[in-house]
Design a protein around this motif. Structure first.
Motif, PDB file in Angstrom:
ATOM      1  N   CYS A 123       0.828  -1.205   0.000  1.00 55.63           N
ATOM      2  CA  CYS A 123       0.000   0.000   0.000  1.00 55.63           C
ATOM      3  C   CYS A 123       0.862   1.254   0.000  1.00 55.63           C
ATOM      4  O   CYS A 123       0.596   2.203  -0.743  1.00 55.63           O
ATOM      5  CB  CYS A 123      -0.926  -0.015   1.212  1.00 55.63           C
ATOM      6  N   LEU A 127       1.077   4.171  -2.934  1.00 52.40           N
ATOM      7  CA  LEU A 127       0.762   5.565  -2.631  1.00 52.40           C
ATOM      8  C   LEU A 127       1.959   6.486  -2.825  1.00 52.40           C
ATOM      9  O   LEU A 127       1.774   7.703  -2.961  1.00 52.40           O
ATOM     10  CB  LEU A 127       0.261   5.674  -1.192  1.00 52.40           C
ATOM     11  N   SER A 128       3.162   5.943  -2.802  1.00 49.02           N
ATOM     12  CA  SER A 128       4.349   6.784  -3.001  1.00 49.02           C
ATOM     13  C   SER A 128       4.589   7.104  -4.468  1.00 49.02           C
ATOM     14  O   SER A 128       5.382   8.001  -4.775  1.00 49.02           O
ATOM     15  CB  SER A 128       5.585   6.089  -2.422  1.00 49.02           C
ATOM     16  N   HIS A 135      -4.449   7.247  -6.308  1.00 42.99           N
ATOM     17  CA  HIS A 135      -3.670   7.255  -5.072  1.00 42.99           C
ATOM     18  C   HIS A 135      -4.102   8.381  -4.138  1.00 42.99           C
ATOM     19  O   HIS A 135      -4.032   8.250  -2.920  1.00 42.99           O
ATOM     20  CB  HIS A 135      -2.178   7.356  -5.400  1.00 42.99           C
ATOM     21  N   ARG A 136      -4.570   9.515  -4.692  1.00 41.32           N
ATOM     22  CA  ARG A 136      -5.012  10.628  -3.830  1.00 41.32           C
ATOM     23  C   ARG A 136      -6.269  10.251  -3.058  1.00 41.32           C
ATOM     24  O   ARG A 136      -6.375  10.521  -1.850  1.00 41.32           O
ATOM     25  CB  ARG A 136      -5.254  11.877  -4.667  1.00 41.32           C
ATOM     26  N   LEU A 139      -5.395   7.698  -0.425  1.00 38.08           N
ATOM     27  CA  LEU A 139      -4.666   8.320   0.680  1.00 38.08           C
ATOM     28  C   LEU A 139      -5.607   9.113   1.581  1.00 38.08           C
ATOM     29  O   LEU A 139      -5.512   9.040   2.821  1.00 38.08           O
ATOM     30  CB  LEU A 139      -3.570   9.235   0.122  1.00 38.08           C
ATOM     31  N   ARG A 186       5.426   5.166   3.379  1.00 40.34           N
ATOM     32  CA  ARG A 186       5.241   5.968   2.166  1.00 40.34           C
ATOM     33  C   ARG A 186       6.219   7.136   2.118  1.00 40.34           C
ATOM     34  O   ARG A 186       6.841   7.402   1.077  1.00 40.34           O
ATOM     35  CB  ARG A 186       3.807   6.478   2.100  1.00 40.34           C
TER      36      ARG A 186
END
Length: 318
Positions: A123, A127-128, A135-136, A139, A186
């Motif tokens: 995960c 997200l990185s 991903h936004r 997050l 992340r």
């Protein structure tokens, strides 16, 4: 050439001696030298702090190694030992509920830590990557769970609806992932050089190879720290077992320790020996506490060196 004696070496070419392993690092020029009183005060404060931590631990260990007669003479907890006996540990590890509970705790800790780290690393890596799909939104959804929770009753109803009650999965899945740990991972992954990742892509490496061949080897410090966090959490957990399990044979070590300390019931096989005076209930309680603290005390020094690099780099620079 004529050697000139008595000349001083060029300051610009003077070699600076590197500090040894146990020597203090060089002090910045803007910091004043500590006074004698200041050093003595720091040493006294650190000594008192160590004493406050080690003295209760000493009492627990010494009491667990004493006979019933020595504990009765001391009126309870023993500070000064009068001989050493391992009867309490022999009885606890000789079979029965305590040994089974210890095996349950070890199994849940190992499997749960591996599962939690696999989910957290995947995960956090996704997200990185700024170009990953959604991903936004993912997050933001994860961040929302840090401030808003469903509560105990909806969580219990969900676990019950999934058929996880009275199963070992109930000790792992409800607390498998920590959003804080994902954010730390992340942030650490985002600090890895993007040029290094791009060069790997140019050479034909896919995301899985980049993760396992480049990102993970460079993130050993933060992975070790987060793994310790998860392992300590699983090893010390007792609440999930108390509400999701009804079978006493499935209880982990922490729940058995609570039962012993609160004197709700005694482990199978020890009641007769306690009643006949061969064992002290207090020695059994202290021995279980030592067994519960032992894995954390053994693993922590090996991960201690990674705390600064793993936690501060991932949390501050992210």
């Amino acid at each position: 050439m004529t050697a000139v004696l008595g000349t001083r070496p060029d300051p610009g070419k003077t070699r600076v001696r590197k500090p040894g392993r146990w020597s203090a690092p060089p002090r910045p020029v803007w910091e004043e030298e500590p006074s004698t009183a200041g050093q003595a005060g720091k040493g006294l404060a650190l000594g008192l702090a160590c004493l406050a931590i080690l003295f209760p631990l000493w009492i627990v260990i010494v009491t667990s190694l004493q006979t019933k007669r020595a504990i009765d003479e001391a009126g309870g907890l023993v500070v000064i030992p009068k001989g050493i006996t391992f009867v309490a540990y022999q009885e606890l590890l000789g079979g029965g509920q305590v040994q089974r509970a210890a095996l349950v705790s070890v199994g849940v800790t190992v499997i749960g830590t591996l599962f939690s780290m696999a989910v957290s690393v995947l995960c956090a890596y996704g997200l990185s990557r700024s170009g990953s799909l959604g991903h936004r939104w993912i997050l933001m959804s994860l961040l929302a769970t840090m401030f808003f929770g469903a509560g105990l009753i909806p969580t219990y109803l969900l676990v019950q609806a999934l058929g996880l009650t009275d199963t070992y999965l109930a000790l792992i899945l409800p607390s498998a992932v920590s959003v804080f740990n994902i954010l730390v991972l992340r942030a650490f992954f985002m600090n890895i050089s993007q040029e290094l990742v791009d060069s790997a892509r140019i050479d034909g490496a896919g995301e899985w190879r980049i993760l396992f061949r480049i990102v993970m080897p460079l993130s050993r410090a933060v992975v070790a720290v987060i793994s310790l966090f998860y392992a300590v959490g699983y090893w010390s957990a007792w609440f999930n077992a108390s509400i999701y399990l009804t079978d006493q044979d499935m209880m982990p070590l922490q729940n058995v320790m609570i039962q012993l300390v609160q004197k709700q019931e005694r482990p199978v096989g020890l009641s007769a020996q306690i009643n006949t005076g061969q064992l002290s209930p207090l020695a059994i309680q202290m021995a279980v506490m030592v067994l519960a603290l032992l894995p954390v005390a053994v693993l922590s020094p090996f991960v201690q060196k990674h705390f600064k690099k793993g936690m501060l780099t991932g949390a501050v620079k992210g």
